[in-house]
Design a protein around this motif. Structure first.
Motif, PDB file in Angstrom:
ATOM      1  N   GLN A  86       0.832  -1.209   0.000  1.00 43.59           N
ATOM      2  CA  GLN A  86       0.000   0.000   0.000  1.00 43.59           C
ATOM      3  C   GLN A  86       0.859   1.248   0.000  1.00 43.59           C
ATOM      4  O   GLN A  86       0.578   2.218  -0.721  1.00 43.59           O
ATOM      5  CB  GLN A  86      -0.930  -0.009   1.211  1.00 43.59           C
ATOM      6  CG  GLN A  86      -2.023  -1.063   1.131  1.00 43.59           C
ATOM      7  CD  GLN A  86      -2.800  -1.196   2.420  1.00 43.59           C
ATOM      8  OE1 GLN A  86      -2.334  -0.764   3.489  1.00 43.59           O
ATOM      9  NE2 GLN A  86      -3.981  -1.796   2.340  1.00 43.59           N
ATOM     10  N   GLY A  91       2.075   2.070  -3.293  1.00 44.00           N
ATOM     11  CA  GLY A  91       1.037   2.334  -4.279  1.00 44.00           C
ATOM     12  C   GLY A  91       0.595   1.116  -5.057  1.00 44.00           C
ATOM     13  O   GLY A  91      -0.106   1.235  -6.067  1.00 44.00           O
ATOM     14  N   THR A 114      -1.776  -1.113  -4.858  1.00 51.29           N
ATOM     15  CA  THR A 114      -3.022  -1.472  -4.177  1.00 51.29           C
ATOM     16  C   THR A 114      -3.624  -2.770  -4.712  1.00 51.29           C
ATOM     17  O   THR A 114      -4.252  -3.518  -3.959  1.00 51.29           O
ATOM     18  CB  THR A 114      -4.040  -0.325  -4.323  1.00 51.29           C
ATOM     19  OG1 THR A 114      -4.228  -0.052  -5.716  1.00 51.29           O
ATOM     20  CG2 THR A 114      -3.524   0.932  -3.637  1.00 51.29           C
ATOM     21  N   ASP A 131      -4.617  -5.800  -2.373  1.00 51.30           N
ATOM     22  CA  ASP A 131      -5.978  -6.335  -2.293  1.00 51.30           C
ATOM     23  C   ASP A 131      -5.998  -7.843  -2.527  1.00 51.30           C
ATOM     24  O   ASP A 131      -6.787  -8.577  -1.911  1.00 51.30           O
ATOM     25  CB  ASP A 131      -6.882  -5.633  -3.310  1.00 51.30           C
ATOM     26  CG  ASP A 131      -7.204  -4.196  -2.891  1.00 51.30           C
ATOM     27  OD1 ASP A 131      -6.921  -3.855  -1.715  1.00 51.30           O
ATOM     28  OD2 ASP A 131      -7.719  -3.440  -3.722  1.00 51.30           O
ATOM     29  N   ASP A 144      -6.632  -0.092   9.077  1.00 49.70           N
ATOM     30  CA  ASP A 144      -6.034   0.523   7.893  1.00 49.70           C
ATOM     31  C   ASP A 144      -6.965   1.576   7.299  1.00 49.70           C
ATOM     32  O   ASP A 144      -6.524   2.652   6.867  1.00 49.70           O
ATOM     33  CB  ASP A 144      -5.721  -0.541   6.846  1.00 49.70           C
ATOM     34  CG  ASP A 144      -4.512  -1.393   7.224  1.00 49.70           C
ATOM     35  OD1 ASP A 144      -3.829  -1.054   8.203  1.00 49.70           O
ATOM     36  OD2 ASP A 144      -4.257  -2.408   6.533  1.00 49.70           O
ATOM     37  N   SER A 145      -8.254   1.272   7.276  1.00 49.53           N
ATOM     38  CA  SER A 145      -9.215   2.231   6.714  1.00 49.53           C
ATOM     39  C   SER A 145      -9.282   3.494   7.566  1.00 49.53           C
ATOM     40  O   SER A 145      -9.353   4.608   7.036  1.00 49.53           O
ATOM     41  CB  SER A 145     -10.599   1.589   6.602  1.00 49.53           C
ATOM     42  OG  SER A 145     -11.165   1.400   7.887  1.00 49.53           O
ATOM     43  N   LEU A 175      -6.323   5.708   6.973  1.00 50.23           N
ATOM     44  CA  LEU A 175      -6.354   6.379   5.680  1.00 50.23           C
ATOM     45  C   LEU A 175      -7.445   7.450   5.575  1.00 50.23           C
ATOM     46  O   LEU A 175      -7.459   8.229   4.615  1.00 50.23           O
ATOM     47  CB  LEU A 175      -6.586   5.340   4.568  1.00 50.23           C
ATOM     48  CG  LEU A 175      -5.395   4.471   4.173  1.00 50.23           C
ATOM     49  CD1 LEU A 175      -5.846   3.350   3.254  1.00 50.23           C
ATOM     50  CD2 LEU A 175      -4.339   5.322   3.474  1.00 50.23           C
ATOM     51  N   ASP A 188      -6.761   9.750   2.559  1.00 43.82           N
ATOM     52  CA  ASP A 188      -7.261   9.148   1.316  1.00 43.82           C
ATOM     53  C   ASP A 188      -8.618   8.524   1.603  1.00 43.82           C
ATOM     54  O   ASP A 188      -8.752   7.310   1.788  1.00 43.82           O
ATOM     55  CB  ASP A 188      -6.275   8.101   0.799  1.00 43.82           C
ATOM     56  CG  ASP A 188      -6.623   7.610  -0.612  1.00 43.82           C
ATOM     57  OD1 ASP A 188      -7.746   7.892  -1.072  1.00 43.82           O
ATOM     58  OD2 ASP A 188      -5.781   6.911  -1.222  1.00 43.82           O
ATOM     59  N   ARG A 246      -9.762   5.667  -0.733  1.00 40.56           N
ATOM     60  CA  ARG A 246      -9.132   4.370  -0.440  1.00 40.56           C
ATOM     61  C   ARG A 246      -9.665   3.790   0.859  1.00 40.56           C
ATOM     62  O   ARG A 246      -9.865   2.568   0.971  1.00 40.56           O
ATOM     63  CB  ARG A 246      -7.610   4.559  -0.352  1.00 40.56           C
ATOM     64  CG  ARG A 246      -6.835   3.299  -0.006  1.00 40.56           C
ATOM     65  CD  ARG A 246      -6.956   2.262  -1.084  1.00 40.56           C
ATOM     66  NE  ARG A 246      -6.246   1.041  -0.729  1.00 40.56           N
ATOM     67  CZ  ARG A 246      -6.502  -0.146  -1.244  1.00 40.56           C
ATOM     68  NH1 ARG A 246      -7.462  -0.283  -2.153  1.00 40.56           N
ATOM     69  NH2 ARG A 246      -5.813  -1.207  -0.889  1.00 40.56           N
ATOM     70  N   ALA A 304     -12.879   2.212   0.136  1.00 42.75           N
ATOM     71  CA  ALA A 304     -12.690   0.970  -0.619  1.00 42.75           C
ATOM     72  C   ALA A 304     -12.321  -0.180   0.318  1.00 42.75           C
ATOM     73  O   ALA A 304     -12.802  -1.321   0.152  1.00 42.75           O
ATOM     74  CB  ALA A 304     -11.605   1.163  -1.673  1.00 42.75           C
ATOM     75  N   LEU A 305     -11.487   0.108   1.317  1.00 40.71           N
ATOM     76  CA  LEU A 305     -11.110  -0.930   2.273  1.00 40.71           C
ATOM     77  C   LEU A 305     -12.309  -1.372   3.098  1.00 40.71           C
ATOM     78  O   LEU A 305     -12.476  -2.564   3.391  1.00 40.71           O
ATOM     79  CB  LEU A 305      -9.989  -0.433   3.184  1.00 40.71           C
ATOM     80  CG  LEU A 305      -8.629  -0.199   2.519  1.00 40.71           C
ATOM     81  CD1 LEU A 305      -7.617   0.294   3.537  1.00 40.71           C
ATOM     82  CD2 LEU A 305      -8.115  -1.482   1.863  1.00 40.71           C
TER      83      LEU A 305
END
Length: 727
Positions: free
Chosen positions: A565, A568, A570, A574, A597-598, A601, A605, A608, A611-612
């Motif tokens: 991560q 970059g 990703t 994933d 992690d989410s 971020l 971000d 992102r 997305a997590l």
């Protein structure tokens, strides 16, 4: 435990079967090697021998080198040679007279040789060859005897009436052939043929009993033990006279020796026979007794190797060692003493291994200590080294670390490695090096430098051995506990491919070490490494027994995920996240990592982070985390004015104890913004009924009023179908 080295079964060479030749008419010379070659009685009166002449012809004095070949021209013949040349009858008569006279054997030999030299075609030359063959045999000149007698026997073979000493000549021919075969194995077949021919043609001859013994030796040397046993037994059946006692003893020893080549039954019978010879006092000389004990020990080893039951094996090894002890007591310095001590040490270590495998470790240690105590007297140090190895393994199992390390180090030092080393020695060194490395890693504090040194040696000698892999993994695990990541990397890098092949979790320890040493490129920039991690996770998904390593696996893999991560990458991150949840579908640890992690971020971000959380909803079965994710995603969607997503996530939280208030508020506003006034009125009604004192009650009432107004406007100003929808 490695197999033990094959126990030596050294045994003395069989006693030589060398009875004297049949006596020539002249007085025989003293027997050579009298201990093993008893004199035989003289042969029957030789037909080739004539009575002495009444008068001996006078002959010229022979020159000093009278036996040398005559000159090529007659004029050059010496006076003696001319006399031999011109007077064949007188020479022949003189030779026979000398043969019959006491003390004249050398003269007879010379006259016969000169007669044959100067009269090779004389009809009496065959008879002369017979005389010379017997004389040469009496002097143990086997090459010359065999040549003369073979020609003599061949010349007489076609005659119907054979000379009286024809059988004796054939016996001496067979004996000469036998003696020549003892130094030239290529002549064994000829010796066998000559002996068998003599035995077949002269069954009643006085020397059959000796020929049977010779035949036994030849068959033994031809690796035909069963036939040799039969020949020896036939010889013993004939050697019954008191004068044959010494010869019978020799044959008995040879018989016992060769029986061991016929299998376990023969070995057992040989032990019985040799033991009887000792107890009956038939073996009087110390060396003979010691040799017999050496053969007894060798036969016990054969029985030990053939036995299937460990207890029987141990008993035979013990009996063999006892026999070797008795042999050394009987004759401590006899020629076979060194071989006996080696065989004794071999039996002791073989017995020690059996005892150790049966749990009798103290008895095993005692045998090893006995061998080590005698190390200066044991020629073959391999058995001493084996005792050190066995002792070191037992001490390791007993957790006597210091003693085990000393024993194993002594073995390594005294058992050097080379490419020509036996497979057994290589295996033993591999085991010792692996144990030494383990002991060093187990020290407090661990001696990783020594452990690494032993492992480097092990990799150099046997890089593909299972011990090298297991030990590297063990030492690396100890180093990981101490967070000595450099050692971990050094231990596991040489076996990385084998870790992949065996789906060993230590692959992740190596990955963790590389990342801890700030070497992320060694992992994230290596597609094969990432593929190997994914492969390992897939193997875990199929093997529930590895589930207990969940915390370790998730931690190691998540380190890779975060490194990806950060770089970059990703998509790769994933893929690993999905693989982790496939391996541990109920993993709270993985779900928590993904949630954290989410959150980390969120400020940098948000896209992102969302997305997590979406991935978390698709992976976790944990309701609390799912509710948390829905709430975060609902709030994030509201801030982005993505009202449809707000409704998707917040609808699941209407009755939530913690999030229900805020979630309903967001639902009210989002439905209103989407101009879904019916839904907005419904959400607002539910909110006002549920949270009368809620923090957002005023705002919700405002939304409710606006939604009702908008709904009323639709009913009065819109088309009839729109008003119908607003009812």
């Amino acid at each position: 435990m490695a197999d033990a080295p094959t126990p030596q079964t050294a045994a003395p060479q069989p006693v030589k079967s060398e009875p004297m030749l049949p006596k020539s008419p002249a007085a025989a010379k003293p027997a050579q090697n009298a201990e093993t070659a008893p004199s035989l009685p003289p042969p029957p009166q030789a037909a080739v021998r004539a009575p002495a002449a009444e008068t001996s012809p006078k002959m010229p004095a022979a020159p000093q080198d009278a036996a040398a070949p005559a000159a090529s021209t007659a004029v050059q013949l010496s006076e003696y040679d001319r006399w031999v040349k011109d007077n064949p009858d007188q020479v022949f008569t003189a030779a026979r007279d000398a043969l019959a006279a006491p003390g004249k054997l050398e003269l007879a030999q010379k006259l016969f040789e000169d007669f044959l030299r100067l009269h090779p075609t004389d009809p009496r030359s065959a008879e002369v060859k017979g005389h010379l063959g017997l004389i040469y045999g009496d002097a143990s000149r086997w090459d010359a005897a065999e040549k003369m007698l073979r020609e003599y026997v061949g010349a007489q073979a076609e005659q119907q009436e054979k000379p009286a000493n024809y059988a004796a000549a054939k016996f001496v021919l067979a004996q000469a052939s036998y003696q020549l075969s003892r130094t030239n194995k290529e002549r064994l077949n000829q010796a066998k043929q000559d002996l068998e021919q003599y035995l077949a043609d002269h069954k009643e001859d006085a020397y059959v009993k000796y020929a049977q013994g010779f035949l036994g030796d030849v068959l033994r040397d031809m690796q035909k033990p069963a036939e040799a046993v039969a020949a020896y037994q036939s010889a013993l059946g004939l050697l019954t006279a008191p004068a044959d006692a010494e010869r019978a003893k020799q044959i008995s020893i040879n018989l016992s020796h060769v029986r061991s080549k016929t299998g376990a039954d023969g070995a057992g019978q040989a032990i019985t026979e040799l033991d009887a010879l000792i107890k009956q006092g038939k073996l009087s000389k110390p060396n003979e007794i010691a040799d017999a004990y050496l053969m007894i020990g060798g036969n016990h080893i054969m029985l030990a190797e053939a036995a299937q039951d460990p207890a029987q094996k141990a008993a035979h090894y013990q009996s063999a060692a006892a026999a070797y002890d008795e042999g050394l007591k009987a004759a401590p310095e006899w020629p076979q003493a060194g071989a006996c001590r080696d065989s004794w040490a071999s039996c002791q270590t073989a017995h020690a291994r059996l005892l150790a495998s049966g749990g009798k470790t103290e008895e095993s240690l005692a045998l090893c200590d006995a061998v080590i105590a005698q190390s200066d007297k044991i020629p073959n140090k391999a058995f001493v080294n084996d005792a050190q190895l066995i002792r070191g393994i037992i001490q390791y199992q007993q957790k006597k670390s210091g003693e085990a390390e000393a024993s194993l180090a002594a073995f390594i030092q005294n058992a050097p490695f080379s490419e020509q080393s036996s497979a057994e020695l290589k295996a033993d060194r591999t085991q010792a090096l692996a144990l030494l490395a383990t002991l060093c890693a187990d020290k407090s504090p661990p001696d990783f430098a020594s452990a690494q040194s032993h492992l480097i040696t092990l990799h150099a000698e046997n890089p593909n051995s299972p011990e090298a892999l297991r030990t590297a993994i063990y030492v690396a695990a100890k180093a990981a506990e101490a967070q000595n990541w450099t050692v971990v990397a050094d231990m596991l890098t040489p076996v990385a491919e084998r870790l992949v092949q065996s789906n060993d979790l230590s692959l992740l320890t190596l990955v963790k070490a590389q990342l801890s040493l700030n070497r992320p490129e060694a992992v994230i920039n290596q597609p094969q490494t990432l593929a190997n991690i994914t492969k390992l996770l897939a193997s875990i998904a199929q093997d529930p027994n590895k589930a207990g390593k969940e915390g370790f696996v998730v931690d190691a893999v998540w380190r890779v995920v975060r490194a990806l991560q950060a770089a970059g990458k990703t998509a790769e991150a994933d893929q690993l996240i999905t693989a982790v949840f496939n391996a541990y579908p109920q993993s709270q640890e993985a779900a928590n990592r993904l949630w954290n992690d989410s959150q980390n971020l969120r400020k940098t971000d948000a896209v992102r982070a969302d997305a997590l959380l979406e991935r978390l909803l698709g992976l976790t079965a944990d309701k609390q985390l799912a509710d948390d994710a829905h709430y975060e995603l609902g709030r994030s969607a509201y801030s982005q004015k993505n009202y449809g997503q707000v409704i998707k996530h917040c609808q699941t939280l209407i009755q939530h104890e913690k999030y229900g208030d805020t979630a309903l508020g967001l639902l009210c506003q989002s439905a209103y913004e989407l101009k879904d006034y019916n839904a907005a009125v419904e959400y607002c009604t539910t909110y006002q009924a549920t949270y009368k004192d809620g923090q957002s009650i005023a705002a919700v009432k405002g939304i409710y009023a606006r939604a009702c107004l908008a709904k009323a406007e639709l009913l009065t100003s819109a088309k009839p179908e729109a008003a119908a929808e607003g009812k």
